[in-house]
Design a protein around this motif. Structure first.
Motif, short mmCIF file in Angstrom:
data_model
loop_
_atom_site.label_atom_id
_atom_site.label_comp_id
_atom_site.label_asym_id
_atom_site.label_seq_id
_atom_site.Cartn_x
_atom_site.Cartn_y
_atom_site.Cartn_z
N MET A 131 0.85 -1.17 0.00
CA MET A 131 0.00 0.00 0.00
C MET A 131 0.89 1.23 0.00
SD MET A 131 -3.09 -1.11 -0.09
CE MET A 131 -4.00 0.36 0.34
N GLN A 132 1.00 1.87 -1.15
CA GLN A 132 1.86 3.04 -1.25
C GLN A 132 1.10 4.28 -0.77
OE1 GLN A 132 3.71 3.45 -5.08
NE2 GLN A 132 4.41 1.35 -5.12
N GLU A 133 0.88 4.33 0.51
CA GLU A 133 0.15 5.45 1.08
C GLU A 133 1.14 6.53 1.49
OE1 GLU A 133 -2.40 4.17 4.18
OE2 GLU A 133 -3.64 2.91 2.87
N ILE A 134 1.06 7.66 0.80
CA ILE A 134 1.93 8.79 1.11
C ILE A 134 1.32 9.58 2.25
CG2 ILE A 134 2.84 10.96 0.21
CD1 ILE A 134 2.90 9.64 -2.55
N SER A 135 2.13 9.92 3.22
CA SER A 135 1.65 10.73 4.34
C SER A 135 2.62 11.87 4.60
CB SER A 135 1.48 9.88 5.60
OG SER A 135 2.72 9.32 6.01
N VAL A 180 6.72 7.37 2.83
CA VAL A 180 5.99 6.14 2.58
C VAL A 180 6.67 5.06 3.41
CG1 VAL A 180 5.44 4.35 0.89
CG2 VAL A 180 5.22 6.74 0.26
N ARG A 181 5.90 4.21 4.05
CA ARG A 181 6.45 3.13 4.87
C ARG A 181 5.99 1.77 4.34
NH1 ARG A 181 8.48 4.34 10.08
NH2 ARG A 181 8.24 6.52 10.72
N ASP A 182 6.81 0.76 4.60
CA ASP A 182 6.42 -0.63 4.47
C ASP A 182 6.46 -1.17 5.89
OD1 ASP A 182 5.92 -3.27 3.94
OD2 ASP A 182 7.71 -3.62 2.72
N ALA A 216 5.01 8.13 -7.58
CA ALA A 216 3.88 8.41 -6.69
C ALA A 216 4.12 9.69 -5.89
CB ALA A 216 3.66 7.22 -5.75
N PHE A 220 1.93 13.17 -6.31
CA PHE A 220 1.32 13.77 -5.12
C PHE A 220 1.73 15.24 -5.00
CE2 PHE A 220 1.03 15.00 -0.72
CZ PHE A 220 -0.11 14.37 -0.24
#
Length: 283
Positions: A131-135, A180-182, A216, A220
């Motif tokens: 899940m490449q969720e950028i925060s 981004v985290r894994d 990504a 963004f």
């Protein structure tokens, strides 16, 4: 599920770190860990994005640079430790990477690494499921961000950790720092300034550079931070032997060459990306 290939490469990196002061090459490492050198070359490059030869060379030159600054070890001795048969050969490759001769580097007394030891995530999420969720980065992320720096230092000539830390704090304060985290591991980070239209930092963990994370981040930023702005980033000049692929990675994202620069005494080039075009109602 544990990634056995990554575990093998982690063992290779451990072997290299334990033998940095010896002559190392693909044959030596392959024999030591009982691998075919062709299989090892392919597996290492696929996992970390650079060849085993380049990794060894960059790690040994980094250790030589450290000794140039923090010891009085003769340059010829450093050359032999780094695996070179002559001071001349060592000086040639050192200058191509550091843009200074070993003697000039020693006189300047400022150490910076070309390459630090990779610490690999032994259980990476596969690219098709991550899940490449950028925060937006928060102050609590700073320790992990600074640990992440060690994995991507190869892309940033003359990066000074103390000044970078202050810069990151400012970017976080103005909500211009992204991660981004894994799981618990930061696998990508970016920092930018809307005021200048500049991306000051964009980096992806070596294991994850084929995941599309840099694109990504850029998408963004273009949609949320750089609306209607031309964006710039600086990187290595064409042909710089110290470049492990950052320049081509940026150009593949659409950046075009602009003016040549010198930053902190290092030759770089500015790359620019035109403003994102808004789709018309008919388009």
């Amino acid at each position: 599920m544990r990634d056995h290939k990554v575990a093998h490469i982690a063992a290779v990196i451990s072997y290299i770190e334990a033998h940095l002061n010896e002559k190392l090459d693909l044959d030596t490492v392959a024999n030591a860990i009982h691998y075919s050198k062709y299989h090892l070359h392919r597996m290492f490059t696929d996992t970390v994005g650079i060849t085993l030869h380049d990794y060894i060379q960059r790690r040994q030159l980094t250790e030589a640079a450290k000794l140039l600054v923090f010891s009085e070890t003769p340059i010829l001795e450093l050359a032999l430790i780094a695996g070179y048969e002559s001071q001349q050969a060592f000086t040639s490759i050192f200058k191509s990477m550091y843009k200074q001769t070993p003697l000039e580097y020693r006189k300047n007394r400022v150490f910076y690494p070309l390459q630090l030891a990779f610490t690999l995530n032994k259980n990476p999420t596969p690219p098709d499921t991550i899940m490449q969720e950028i925060s937006y980065a928060a102050p609590a992320d700073i320790p992990d961000w600074m640990n992440f720096i060690a994995l991507v230092i190869d892309g940033f000539p003359y990066l000074d950790k103390s000044s970078h830390l202050e810069q990151v704090k400012r970017h976080i304060q103005h909500q211009q720092a992204l991660i981004v985290r894994d799981g618990a591991t930061i696998i990508g980070a970016a920092a930018c300034s809307y005021q200048t239209g500049r991306i000051d930092f964009l980096a992806v963990h070596p294991q994850y550079r084929h995941y599309g994370i840099a694109k990504a981040f850029l998408d963004f930023m273009m949609c949320n931070l750089f609306m209607g702005r031309e964006v710039s980033i600086t990187t290595f000049r064409a042909g710089d032997k110290a470049d492990t692929g950052q320049r081509e990675a940026y150009k593949s994202l659409g950046f075009a060459e602009s003016e040549l620069l010198t930053e902190f005494g290092y030759p770089t080039q500015r790359l620019v990306l035109p403003p994102k075009q808004e789709k018309s109602d008919n388009g």
